[in-house]
Enzyme design. Structure first.
Site, PDB file in Angstrom:
ATOM      1  N   ASP A 168       0.983  -1.259   0.003  1.00 47.45           N
ATOM      2  CA  ASP A 168      -0.156  -0.009   0.121  1.00 47.45           C
ATOM      3  C   ASP A 168       1.123   1.299   0.047  1.00 47.45           C
ATOM      4  O   ASP A 168       1.591   1.498   0.961  1.00 47.45           O
ATOM      5  CB  ASP A 168      -0.969   0.128   1.127  1.00 47.45           C
ATOM      6  CG  ASP A 168      -1.934   1.080   1.360  1.00 47.45           C
ATOM      7  OD1 ASP A 168      -3.032   1.152   0.906  1.00 47.45           O
ATOM      8  OD2 ASP A 168      -1.307   2.109   1.950  1.00 47.45           O
ATOM      9  N   TYR A 216       2.677   9.746  -0.197  1.00 49.63           N
ATOM     10  CA  TYR A 216       3.884   9.742   0.524  1.00 49.63           C
ATOM     11  C   TYR A 216       5.126   9.645   0.168  1.00 49.63           C
ATOM     12  O   TYR A 216       6.085   9.748   0.793  1.00 49.63           O
ATOM     13  CB  TYR A 216       3.545   7.693   0.740  1.00 49.63           C
ATOM     14  CG  TYR A 216       2.251   7.252   1.365  1.00 49.63           C
ATOM     15  CD1 TYR A 216       1.532   8.228   1.874  1.00 49.63           C
ATOM     16  CD2 TYR A 216       1.917   6.056   1.417  1.00 49.63           C
ATOM     17  CE1 TYR A 216       0.312   7.728   2.511  1.00 49.63           C
ATOM     18  CE2 TYR A 216       0.895   5.526   1.998  1.00 49.63           C
ATOM     19  CZ  TYR A 216       0.065   6.387   2.644  1.00 49.63           C
ATOM     20  OH  TYR A 216      -0.794   5.837   3.344  1.00 49.63           O
ATOM     21  N   LYS A 250      -2.923   5.916  -3.958  1.00 52.66           N
ATOM     22  CA  LYS A 250      -3.897   6.680  -3.892  1.00 52.66           C
ATOM     23  C   LYS A 250      -3.506   8.044  -4.599  1.00 52.66           C
ATOM     24  O   LYS A 250      -2.361   8.346  -4.408  1.00 52.66           O
ATOM     25  CB  LYS A 250      -4.077   6.939  -2.405  1.00 52.66           C
ATOM     26  CG  LYS A 250      -4.131   5.727  -1.429  1.00 52.66           C
ATOM     27  CD  LYS A 250      -4.280   5.964  -0.054  1.00 52.66           C
ATOM     28  CE  LYS A 250      -3.841   4.743   0.922  1.00 52.66           C
ATOM     29  NZ  LYS A 250      -2.460   4.388   0.894  1.00 52.66           N
ATOM     30  N   HIS A 276      -7.713   9.667  -2.415  1.00 52.09           N
ATOM     31  CA  HIS A 276      -7.108   9.814  -0.834  1.00 52.09           C
ATOM     32  C   HIS A 276      -8.031  10.231  -0.055  1.00 52.09           C
ATOM     33  O   HIS A 276      -8.099   9.878   1.209  1.00 52.09           O
ATOM     34  CB  HIS A 276      -5.846  10.404  -0.978  1.00 52.09           C
ATOM     35  CG  HIS A 276      -4.736   9.864   0.111  1.00 52.09           C
ATOM     36  ND1 HIS A 276      -3.665   9.903   0.053  1.00 52.09           N
ATOM     37  CD2 HIS A 276      -5.009   9.436   1.164  1.00 52.09           C
ATOM     38  CE1 HIS A 276      -2.748   9.434   1.042  1.00 52.09           C
ATOM     39  NE2 HIS A 276      -3.805   9.067   1.897  1.00 52.09           N
TER      40      HIS A 276
END
Length: 272
Positions: free
Chosen positions: A44, A49, A74, A107
């Site tokens: 994931d 990120y 996402k 997201h």
């Protein structure tokens, strides 16, 4: 895939994923390669990120055939809307060095921008184009999901939300179950270690000769949830994956669920 769950589009998702926030590229590359070697098959990540390149390198280093692993990413605020969503997904695929992701999520709904319905329609198109096998959302509340149901034609396969024994989200889970949406749990072990030190969790763990983390992850699985615990340590990754050979009793489940404190992240659904 072993130990997986069927999504409403007929595809299957492994029931435990490796979360990669807040790893940088180098840490993500090492963690992903190690996790896949240990037997993880669900990774994931997210644009936000900032580690998709590292995740992609870790996937490549594993040497596994593409169909052997499941990747979730996402798209965040800058990629809401029609064109931005397609462009954002293509950029993610480039960073991941993949032809498709198994699951792409919005997201955050960002209701103040009012673009999530349009973005969802674009996700439907991305799925038809083969850029994403399955499509879903993250941090959506039942009201946001209701609007998607009214205004679009595809039910999200997954809603990934903050969820653990301190934040059990019963209303969200009930809505998801009623509409065939799989609930994925981020921060499944809580934050700051408080949940892992909870005396009730400790008592249940001792009774089963398991660690607190294993007991909590088993609680998620027995509720039909898909937890994505983050760890870059091999021993923790191994421990988190070793949750399929024991079962919590109904009383264990009740005691753990009774730890609910309500609430969730302050910025839930507002996001970035």
């Amino acid at each position: 895939m072993a130990n997986d769950i069927r999504l409403n589009d007929g595809r299957h998702m492994p029931v435990i994923g490796l979360g990669t926030w807040p790893m940088d590229d180098a840490e993500a590359e090492r963690a992903v390669a190690t996790a896949l070697e240990l037997g993880y098959r669900h990774i994931d990540t997210a644009v936000r990120y900032g580690n998709e390149r590292g995740v992609g390198r870790g996937l490549a280093a594993s040497g596994l055939p593409r169909e052997e692993f499941f990747v979730t990413t996402k798209l965040n605020g800058p990629h809401q809307g029609d064109g931005p969503a397609i462009d954002g997904l293509r950029e993610s695929l480039d960073r991941l060095a993949l032809e498709y992701v198994d699951l792409v999520l919005i997201h955050w709904p960002l209701p103040q921008r009012d673009l999530y319905v349009q973005t969802w329609r674009t996700f439907e198109r991305a799925q038809e184009m083969g850029l994403a096998r399955s499509i879903g959302v993250s941090n959506f509340k039942p009201a946001h999901l209701e609007r998607l149901a009214r205004e679009t034609s595809v039910v999200p396969a997954v809603n990934q939300i903050q969820l653990n024994p301190y934040v059990t989200r019963q209303e969200h889970r009930a809505y998801h179950d009623e509409h065939g949406i799989v609930t994925s749990s981020y921060s499944p072990l809580g934050k700051g270690g408080d949940l892992l030190r909870d005396p009730v969790i400790g008592e249940v763990a001792k009774a089963h000769s398991r660690t607190p983390a294993q007991v909590i992850l088993r609680w998620h699985l027995q509720l039909g949830l898909v937890p994505v615990p983050k760890s870059s340590r091999e021993d923790r990754m191994r421990e988190n994956l070793d949750v399929f050979s024991f079962e919590l009793t109904p009383d264990d489940m009740r005691r753990i669920s009774s730890l609910d404190k309500g609430g969730g992240v302050d910025s839930d659904s507002a996001g970035h």
